[in-house]
Design a protein around this motif. Structure first.
Motif, PDB file in Angstrom:
ATOM      1  N   GLN A   1       0.817  -1.211   0.000  1.00 53.09           N
ATOM      2  CA  GLN A   1       0.000   0.000   0.000  1.00 53.09           C
ATOM      3  C   GLN A   1       0.857   1.271   0.000  1.00 53.09           C
ATOM      4  O   GLN A   1       0.432   2.318  -0.466  1.00 53.09           O
TER       5      GLN A   1
ATOM      6  N   ASN B   1       2.028 -10.204  -2.234  1.00 51.44           N
ATOM      7  CA  ASN B   1       0.712 -10.399  -2.860  1.00 51.44           C
ATOM      8  C   ASN B   1       0.652 -11.691  -3.648  1.00 51.44           C
ATOM      9  O   ASN B   1      -0.336 -12.414  -3.605  1.00 51.44           O
TER      10      ASN B   1
ATOM     11  N   GLN C   1     -11.905  -8.130  -4.157  1.00 49.81           N
ATOM     12  CA  GLN C   1     -10.772  -7.260  -3.826  1.00 49.81           C
ATOM     13  C   GLN C   1     -10.951  -5.846  -4.377  1.00 49.81           C
ATOM     14  O   GLN C   1     -10.322  -4.904  -3.913  1.00 49.81           O
TER      15      GLN C   1
ATOM     16  N   SER D   1     -13.664  -7.156   0.960  1.00 51.04           N
ATOM     17  CA  SER D   1     -12.244  -7.237   1.292  1.00 51.04           C
ATOM     18  C   SER D   1     -11.421  -6.385   0.334  1.00 51.04           C
ATOM     19  O   SER D   1     -10.612  -6.899  -0.418  1.00 51.04           O
ATOM     20  N   TYR D   2     -11.651  -5.078   0.371  1.00 53.32           N
ATOM     21  CA  TYR D   2     -10.994  -4.190  -0.592  1.00 53.32           C
ATOM     22  C   TYR D   2      -9.476  -4.245  -0.474  1.00 53.32           C
ATOM     23  O   TYR D   2      -8.900  -3.871   0.548  1.00 53.32           O
ATOM     24  N   ASN D   3      -8.825  -4.742  -1.505  1.00 50.32           N
ATOM     25  CA  ASN D   3      -7.361  -4.777  -1.553  1.00 50.32           C
ATOM     26  C   ASN D   3      -6.909  -4.927  -3.001  1.00 50.32           C
ATOM     27  O   ASN D   3      -6.683  -6.032  -3.474  1.00 50.32           O
TER      28      ASN D   3
ATOM     29  N   HIS E   1      -4.194  -4.477  -4.402  1.00 49.38           N
ATOM     30  CA  HIS E   1      -2.875  -5.082  -4.599  1.00 49.38           C
ATOM     31  C   HIS E   1      -2.997  -6.598  -4.717  1.00 49.38           C
ATOM     32  O   HIS E   1      -2.465  -7.207  -5.644  1.00 49.38           O
TER      33      HIS E   1
END
Lengths: 267, 271
Positions: free
Chosen positions: A33, A41, A228, A233-235, A237
């Motif tokens: 981030q 990742n 994602q 589960s916001y991510n 990457h």
């Protein structure tokens, strides 16, 4: 000389909207981030191997069934009179003009516990069966949505097979089975590989079919990518790392079937 | 070859393809909300559909986005095809391969990659997800279809035609509009129509790039299917199916008519 300039707006467009976005996916996949380089990742994908294998498993099954079912259909259409071929093709393509969400929604109506199939079977005191929210329903959804993608390329190569070739084989004593394995299949190779790609790629990357017919217990790689970027589960990457893994699978399948970059592959 | 077996399989596949659509159509006339119990004939879901503000707005958005993005994609794509056609083989191959990416890439990847780009725009400028991001995304996935439907026409075209026009006094611009454009027009048109269809039909890429304010029809349909019971969807599918059927039948009739006319003219010219 002058007309080359006409391509410049598109080249600029292509760089901004195709090349840079893919670059961004790669960049996000290998950064944290804070923007530091990382492999974490990609390594985190280990936790999702079951989802990944499930996606591949379901789409391989769907592709194989599509191929088996599409072969006789495509062959039959290719042997019809010219005018009838067009009509039959239209009949096969027509459902595809309806948005796939609506078609998948229709299957929910048919398969659910109080759905039409169970009610019909109920007339004979059968069931109710658990037809939806399982792997079979997801695979069925894939086959239903993508089987025309298999029939079309198969048809377009089979229609070029000369009738006399098959007749010659018959005259020389070839059985029906050998005509299939020694003549029709080898001459349809191009169509088979195009069909495999055009069914496998949307199947392996879907997230709607699995959500609507799989009931949340049969998540595929598409579902977890979506989660994602837009889900809980916001991510981005991790999502980008998953997208890269998916892209690698797609590229592997395509180079396996030897179609990458060939203009003829476009239908 | 086992003809009976092949025919049976084909018939079953066609039934398999049409049963869900038939079910949607039948239940669009259902009186009750049930998706499995036909209680009586009614047109109430059609009435509700035409009073459903969300669906009408989404339909309007879908059409506006499809028309604008297909028109722009056609202009950019046509120019690009003509330019690419004149390039050296190596440059041509590189560009055509990159053009191929949006066609072969899984839609979800095109969707999220554009989303990352637009998100970067929002960070560095006042850009917001909505109409503009949707139109930009749709243009992006439409251009390749335009280019790929024009390229064969350009390859078939006799390169001497343009020179002949110029020898006969046309300026390069005139030759372009009087020779090149009419020659490739069938490709341009079919590319445009393909772009409109893909644009109207697209869910995945729009889903990632619409933001929260603008919905296209497929996105509205998606949120309706999440609610489980919404017979208006059935009414909507029926209308869509009938419109498509009508368009295809008309198209078929026109091409049949043209074919017959050509044949008659051919016979007339011979006699």
């Amino acid at each position: 000389m002058k007309s080359k300039i006409l391509a410049v707006p598109y080249i600029v467009w292509m760089i901004i909207f195709t090349v840079i976005p893919l670059g961004l996916v790669i960049f996000f996949a290998f950064t944290t981030q804070n923007g530091n380089f990382t492999f974490s990742n990609i390594i985190a994908m280990n936790d999702y191997l079951d989802v990944l294998f499930r996606s591949i498993e379901y789409s391989v099954i769907a592709t194989v069934i599509c191929l088996i079912l599409a072969l006789p259909v495509a062959y039959l259409i290719s042997r019809l009179a010219r005018g009838k071929q067009g009509t039959m093709l239209m009949i096969v393509i027509l459902p595809m003009w309806i948005n796939f969400l609506l078609r998948t929604y229709a299957w929910m109506t048919l398969l659910e516990e109080n759905g039409l199939i169970n009610r019909f079977l109920g007339l004979f005191n059968l069931g109710p069966f658990n037809l939806i929210n399982n792997s079979g329903a997801v695979i069925l959804g894939m086959i239903y949505n993508y089987i025309p993608f298999m029939i079309l390329p198969l048809y377009s190569v089979m229609t070029k097979i000369d009738k006399s070739v098959i007749e010659a084989a018959q005259d020389l004593g070839c059985s029906g089975f050998h005509i299939l394995t020694k003549i029709i299949l080898p001459l349809s190779k191009q169509g088979i590989s195009t069909g495999i790609i055009t069914v496998f790629v949307p199947s392996v990357s879907t997230f709607i079919i699995s959500r609507m017919l799989g009931g949340g217990t049969n998540d595929l790689i598409g579902d977890i990518i979506e989660a994602q970027f837009l889900g809980n589960s916001y991510n981005p990457h991790l999502g980008s790392a998953m997208a890269i893994v998916l892209m690698v699978i797609v590229i592997l399948i395509m180079s396996l079937f030897n179609q990458f970059g060939s203009e003829e592959a476009v239908i | 070859m086992n003809k009976v077996l092949f025919r049976t399989i084909t018939a079953l596949i066609i039934i398999f393809l049409y049963i869900p659509i038939l079910v949607l159509i039948v239940f669009s006339f259902n009186e009750s909300k049930s998706r499995a119990n036909f209680t009586g004939f009614s047109l109430q879901w059609y009435e509700k559909l035409f009073h459903n503000e969300a669906i009408l707005t989404a339909l309007f958005n879908t059409i506006v986005i499809a028309i604008i993005s297909s028109l722009l994609a056609t202009v950019i794509g046509t120019a690009a095809a003509i330019g690419i056609n004149k390039m050296k083989p190596i440059t041509k191959t590189v560009i055509m391969n990159v053009t191929y990416i949006p066609i072969i890439n899984p839609e979800i990847i095109t969707g999220v990659s554009l989303m990352l780009l637009f998100r970067a725009f929002t960070v560095y400028s006042g850009f917001e997800f909505g109409f503009i991001s949707l139109i930009l995304a749709h243009i992006t996935f439409n251009i390749p279809y335009i280019i790929y439907s024009i390229m064969p026409k350009l390859r078939q075209m006799n390169p001497n035609l343009v020179e002949a026009a110029q020898d006969l006094g046309c300026s390069p611009t005139q030759a372009f509009f009087k020779v090149t454009i009419p020659e490739i027009m069938p490709g341009v048109l079919s590319g445009f129509l393909m772009a409109i269809t893909y644009s109207i039909d697209d869910f995945v890429i729009s889903y990632f790039n619409s933001g929260t304010t603008v919905e296209t029809l497929p996105i509205t349909i998606y949120s309706m299917t999440r609610k489980k019971v919404s017979p208006e969807i059935n009414a909507l599918s029926t209308i869509i199916f009938i419109v498509i059927l009508a368009v295809l039948l008309i198209k078929n009739a026109i091409s049949n008519y043209n074919l017959r006319k050509q044949r008659l003219e051919y016979i007339a010219s011979k006699s």
